[in-house]
Write an enzyme that holds these catalytic residues in place. Structure first.
Site, PDB file in Angstrom:
ATOM      1  N   ASN A   1       0.762  -1.268  -0.080  1.00 52.55           N
ATOM      2  CA  ASN A   1       0.119   0.172  -0.105  1.00 52.55           C
ATOM      3  C   ASN A   1       0.925   1.232  -0.081  1.00 52.55           C
ATOM      4  OD1 ASN A   1      -2.534  -1.414   0.036  1.00 52.55           O
ATOM      5  ND2 ASN A   1      -2.629  -1.337   2.265  1.00 52.55           N
TER       6      ASN A   1
ATOM      7  N   LYS B   1       0.897   4.102  -3.186  1.00 47.20           N
ATOM      8  CA  LYS B   1       0.699   5.528  -3.085  1.00 47.20           C
ATOM      9  C   LYS B   1       1.783   6.232  -3.369  1.00 47.20           C
ATOM     10  CE  LYS B   1      -1.917   4.493   1.497  1.00 47.20           C
ATOM     11  NZ  LYS B   1      -2.161   4.566   2.686  1.00 47.20           N
TER      12      LYS B   1
ATOM     13  N   ALA C   1       3.107   6.249   3.274  1.00 47.14           N
ATOM     14  CA  ALA C   1       2.816   5.250   4.546  1.00 47.14           C
ATOM     15  C   ALA C   1       1.594   4.527   4.563  1.00 47.14           C
ATOM     16  CB  ALA C   1       3.224   6.110   5.667  1.00 47.14           C
ATOM     17  N   ASP C   2       1.476   3.353   5.302  1.00 54.42           N
ATOM     18  CA  ASP C   2       0.402   2.730   5.660  1.00 54.42           C
ATOM     19  C   ASP C   2       0.259   2.362   6.947  1.00 54.42           C
ATOM     20  OD1 ASP C   2      -2.226   1.785   4.289  1.00 54.42           O
ATOM     21  OD2 ASP C   2      -1.280  -0.030   4.487  1.00 54.42           O
ATOM     22  N   THR C   3      -0.705   2.317   7.403  1.00 52.06           N
ATOM     23  CA  THR C   3      -1.198   1.769   8.882  1.00 52.06           C
ATOM     24  C   THR C   3      -2.011   0.754   8.822  1.00 52.06           C
ATOM     25  OG1 THR C   3      -0.519   4.015   9.762  1.00 52.06           O
ATOM     26  CG2 THR C   3      -1.852   2.341  11.183  1.00 52.06           C
TER      27      THR C   3
END
Length: 100
Positions: free
Chosen positions: A47, A51, A68-70
């Site tokens: 992800n 992005k 970033a991805d959480t």
């Protein structure tokens, strides 16, 4: 330092501002992937990279792009973004009172 943040997240903006960076905000138009809990790290990396690539394709390569991805995992299940207020409430109830 000038950078592009591939997110509209106020928290991510604040983190960058804490180190003296005021990013150009450009949320990514990217369909996030999903998977099971054992794949959480791979999903987050996929992800974030997606992005980043989407924003770089839109904005060019003159400035660095931060993406970033959480992912939240509970009971071996990746919790995605809630689709509505009822889903958000259910997610918060599931997380309530637990270490996460």
């Amino acid at each position: 330092m000038k950078v592009i943040l591939a997110s509209a997240s106020p928290r991510r903006q604040a983190l960058l501002q804490q180190i003296g960076i005021t990013p150009l905000i450009c949320p990514a138009d990217f369909a996030e992937g999903s998977g099971n809990a054992s794949q959480a790290q791979e999903v987050a990396l996929y992800n974030a990279a997606g992005k980043c690539a989407a924003v770089a394709a839109k904005m060019g390569d003159e400035l660095p792009v931060i993406a970033a991805d959480t992912i939240v995992v509970i009971d071996n299940v990746i919790l995605g973004k809630p689709q509505d207020a009822a889903a958000a409430k259910a997610m918060l109830q599931r997380l309530s009172g637990r270490t996460h």
